[in-house]
Design an enzyme around this catalytic site. Sequence first.
Site, PDB file in Angstrom:
ATOM      1  N   LYS A 145       0.834  -1.181   0.000  1.00  0.00           N
ATOM      2  CA  LYS A 145       0.000   0.000   0.000  1.00  0.00           C
ATOM      3  C   LYS A 145       0.881   1.248   0.000  1.00  0.00           C
ATOM      4  O   LYS A 145       2.048   1.129   0.390  1.00  0.00           O
ATOM      5  CB  LYS A 145      -0.924   0.009   1.208  1.00  0.00           C
ATOM      6  CG  LYS A 145      -0.166  -0.018   2.542  1.00  0.00           C
ATOM      7  CD  LYS A 145      -1.118   0.010   3.664  1.00  0.00           C
ATOM      8  CE  LYS A 145      -1.461   1.430   4.002  1.00  0.00           C
ATOM      9  NZ  LYS A 145      -0.454   2.067   4.875  1.00  0.00           N
ATOM     10  N   HIS A 175      -0.196  -5.991   5.799  1.00  0.00           N
ATOM     11  CA  HIS A 175       0.563  -6.751   6.796  1.00  0.00           C
ATOM     12  C   HIS A 175      -0.282  -7.106   8.023  1.00  0.00           C
ATOM     13  O   HIS A 175       0.075  -7.992   8.779  1.00  0.00           O
ATOM     14  CB  HIS A 175       1.876  -6.057   7.163  1.00  0.00           C
ATOM     15  CG  HIS A 175       1.741  -4.881   8.074  1.00  0.00           C
ATOM     16  ND1 HIS A 175       1.343  -3.647   7.637  1.00  0.00           N
ATOM     17  CD2 HIS A 175       1.963  -4.742   9.401  1.00  0.00           C
ATOM     18  CE1 HIS A 175       1.326  -2.811   8.656  1.00  0.00           C
ATOM     19  NE2 HIS A 175       1.701  -3.448   9.751  1.00  0.00           N
ATOM     20  N   LYS A 179      -0.615 -10.807  10.971  1.00  0.00           N
ATOM     21  CA  LYS A 179      -0.444 -10.785  12.434  1.00  0.00           C
ATOM     22  C   LYS A 179      -1.048 -12.043  13.039  1.00  0.00           C
ATOM     23  O   LYS A 179      -2.103 -12.520  12.607  1.00  0.00           O
ATOM     24  CB  LYS A 179      -1.063  -9.526  13.031  1.00  0.00           C
ATOM     25  CG  LYS A 179      -0.281  -8.269  12.611  1.00  0.00           C
ATOM     26  CD  LYS A 179      -0.694  -7.042  13.357  1.00  0.00           C
ATOM     27  CE  LYS A 179      -0.060  -5.798  12.759  1.00  0.00           C
ATOM     28  NZ  LYS A 179       1.119  -5.317  13.444  1.00  0.00           N
ATOM     29  N   GLU A 213      -1.979   4.184  17.851  1.00  0.00           N
ATOM     30  CA  GLU A 213      -0.518   4.288  17.792  1.00  0.00           C
ATOM     31  C   GLU A 213      -0.064   5.465  18.639  1.00  0.00           C
ATOM     32  O   GLU A 213      -0.800   6.440  18.785  1.00  0.00           O
ATOM     33  CB  GLU A 213      -0.075   4.529  16.354  1.00  0.00           C
ATOM     34  CG  GLU A 213      -0.431   3.411  15.408  1.00  0.00           C
ATOM     35  CD  GLU A 213       0.198   3.645  14.046  1.00  0.00           C
ATOM     36  OE1 GLU A 213       1.308   3.167  13.823  1.00  0.00           O
ATOM     37  OE2 GLU A 213      -0.433   4.340  13.237  1.00  0.00           O
ATOM     38  N   ASP A 232      -4.740   5.729   4.956  1.00  0.00           N
ATOM     39  CA  ASP A 232      -3.543   5.017   5.431  1.00  0.00           C
ATOM     40  C   ASP A 232      -3.902   3.766   6.237  1.00  0.00           C
ATOM     41  O   ASP A 232      -3.202   2.766   6.157  1.00  0.00           O
ATOM     42  CB  ASP A 232      -2.711   5.975   6.306  1.00  0.00           C
ATOM     43  CG  ASP A 232      -1.391   5.368   6.752  1.00  0.00           C
ATOM     44  OD1 ASP A 232      -0.667   4.836   5.889  1.00  0.00           O
ATOM     45  OD2 ASP A 232      -1.085   5.408   7.961  1.00  0.00           O
ATOM     46  N   HIS A 237      -6.127  -1.807   6.555  1.00  0.00           N
ATOM     47  CA  HIS A 237      -6.018  -2.633   7.764  1.00  0.00           C
ATOM     48  C   HIS A 237      -7.349  -2.804   8.504  1.00  0.00           C
ATOM     49  O   HIS A 237      -7.757  -3.916   8.821  1.00  0.00           O
ATOM     50  CB  HIS A 237      -4.998  -2.039   8.741  1.00  0.00           C
ATOM     51  CG  HIS A 237      -3.648  -1.779   8.128  1.00  0.00           C
ATOM     52  ND1 HIS A 237      -3.097  -2.585   7.182  1.00  0.00           N
ATOM     53  CD2 HIS A 237      -2.734  -0.796   8.349  1.00  0.00           C
ATOM     54  CE1 HIS A 237      -1.898  -2.117   6.838  1.00  0.00           C
ATOM     55  NE2 HIS A 237      -1.662  -1.035   7.531  1.00  0.00           N
TER      56      HIS A 237
HETATM   57  C1  BG6 Z   1       1.194   1.176   8.049  1.00  0.00           C
HETATM   58  C2  BG6 Z   1       0.812   2.632   8.060  1.00  0.00           C
HETATM   59  O1  BG6 Z   1       0.506   0.491   7.030  1.00  0.00           O
HETATM   60  O2  BG6 Z   1       0.862   0.592   9.307  1.00  0.00           O
HETATM   61  C3  BG6 Z   1       1.505   3.346   9.196  1.00  0.00           C
HETATM   62  O3  BG6 Z   1       1.172   3.220   6.829  1.00  0.00           O
HETATM   63  C4  BG6 Z   1       1.271   2.645  10.509  1.00  0.00           C
HETATM   64  O4  BG6 Z   1       1.076   4.704   9.273  1.00  0.00           O
HETATM   65  C5  BG6 Z   1       1.568   1.156  10.392  1.00  0.00           C
HETATM   66  O5  BG6 Z   1       2.116   3.230  11.488  1.00  0.00           O
HETATM   67  C6  BG6 Z   1       1.143   0.424  11.644  1.00  0.00           C
HETATM   68  O6  BG6 Z   1       1.594  -0.904  11.594  1.00  0.00           O
HETATM   69  P1  BG6 Z   1       1.886  -1.720  12.927  1.00  0.00           P
HETATM   70  O7  BG6 Z   1       2.185  -3.114  12.456  1.00  0.00           O
HETATM   71  O8  BG6 Z   1       3.041  -1.051  13.593  1.00  0.00           O
HETATM   72  O9  BG6 Z   1       0.631  -1.638  13.741  1.00  0.00           O
END
Ligand code: BG6
Length: 486
Positions: A145, A175, A179, A213, A232, A237
């Site tokens: 992405k 991704h 998980k 986050e 994003d 996700h």
């Molecule tokens: C990414 C986003 O796809 O996922 C980021 O572009 C984000 O902005 C990240 O921080 C979060 O991934 P994870 O695995 O750290 O929760």
Amino acid sequence: VPVDPFDLVIFGGTGDLALRKLLPGLLHRYADGQIPEDSSIIGVARDKQSDEDYRRKVGETLLRGIGDNEALKEKLPAFLQKLGYHALDATRDDGWEQFAEQLKAQGDRIRVFYLSTSPNLFVAICDKLRAHGLNGGQARVVIEKPIGRDSASAAVINDAVGSAFAESQIFRIDHYLGKETVQNLLALRFANILFEPLWNANHIDHVQITVAETVGLEKRATYYDTSGALRDMVQNHLLQLLCMVAMEPPAALQADAVRDEKLKVLRSLRPITADDAAQLTVRGQYRAGASAGCAVPGYLDELGRPDSRTETFVALKAEVDNWRWAGVPFYLRTGKRLPERVSEIVIAFKQIPHSIFEHSAGPVMGNKLVLRLQPDEGVKLWLMIKDPGPGGLRLQHVPLDMSFAEAFGVHQPEAYERLLMDVVRGNPTLFMRRDEVEAAWKWIDPILAAWENLRETPKPYTAGSWGPSAAVALVERDGRTWHEDT
Ligand code: BG6
């Protein structure tokens, strides 16, 4: 189980994703004995440097991440020997012929091209791979992405990649699907008899999906400011998580069977229109505050531009219009600079129909199933029990708690580790099919359009808080609250 030998080419081999996620993930898989010795990993970028320079730089970065893990340290030198480097510019011809010959000399074996670059290079790279005959045989391409910024631009990217590779060769990474807990959701739902009879509007009151986050912009200002949290995080996700919760049982754990079911969910999402966007969505942007005990600047200061209207927080109420989910809200929220890094899915069950307990026993609270994606991956099932002891009958809401680390005590593979190995194995179950990506955008497009129409600035929230108060109101209006793990 070792995979077949492969050549993995990482375009953007010196970039952040390669250094922070892909190469560390590959090192773990190598140390676990999953990568055969005659495999190779080739970093590609524009700058000229030798294989040795590349190995040294990657080695330094990996070593910093390894900490005191002696097993990984020991395997690092042999892993680095698998690495090579090739300087290529996707917009020029130099070097491509030699690069293609080098790969072809390996014979017909698995070749993975990971496009860890800006999407505006996807077309040029795919053209070159096709022109040099690298798209046939056991070739696979992985794209990251953002796949577009709306459905029209996603279709352009998909067409471009699709002109060089068949859909079965294209692996679109989300991704979050790699998980551990997300896959455990499949096991929980479909390897137990307990949940399925309850998994519907008759027994589930609502669902919450939170991806919080603590980080701010990091070093991604240019990308992030043109994207924002909806594009994003939500388009990919959060909607993928929603699909895993809401999909019908697929007939088999087979890529298209699973993806067909997810697609049906995306197509059943009730559109959020210009008329209800103000009611059903909340956009926020963080102001100065504190994160992990340290003072942090607001988004606009971090960005260095006073006029950005990009959202760093989104909360919304989604509904899936089908028999299973009619009337069950799915509350989604995600944001930067929130008080803690936590991703979880909460399935909140309905109240019992009638209580036999006296008022003095205390309230009977609804059962909840909480799937924690990170940190501390695990599953909690909140139940009512009797407060232990000789006193009168008092009720307590307590979790049956299974932390994966405590229960299994093994290294939980990072999402990218698993997904990279799935690409090598040619298993696309955990990757997004073209129609899914486009269906997700079709639901997001009208929200973006409605926001554009409203021309409101995002609601401010203090860094280190749970977002604008409107996000709390979004669920409280419906007589509910965001789950707190207490
Ligand atoms: C990414 C986003 O796809 O996922 C980021 O572009 C984000 O902005 C990240 O921080 C979060 O991934 P994870 O695995 O750290 O929760």
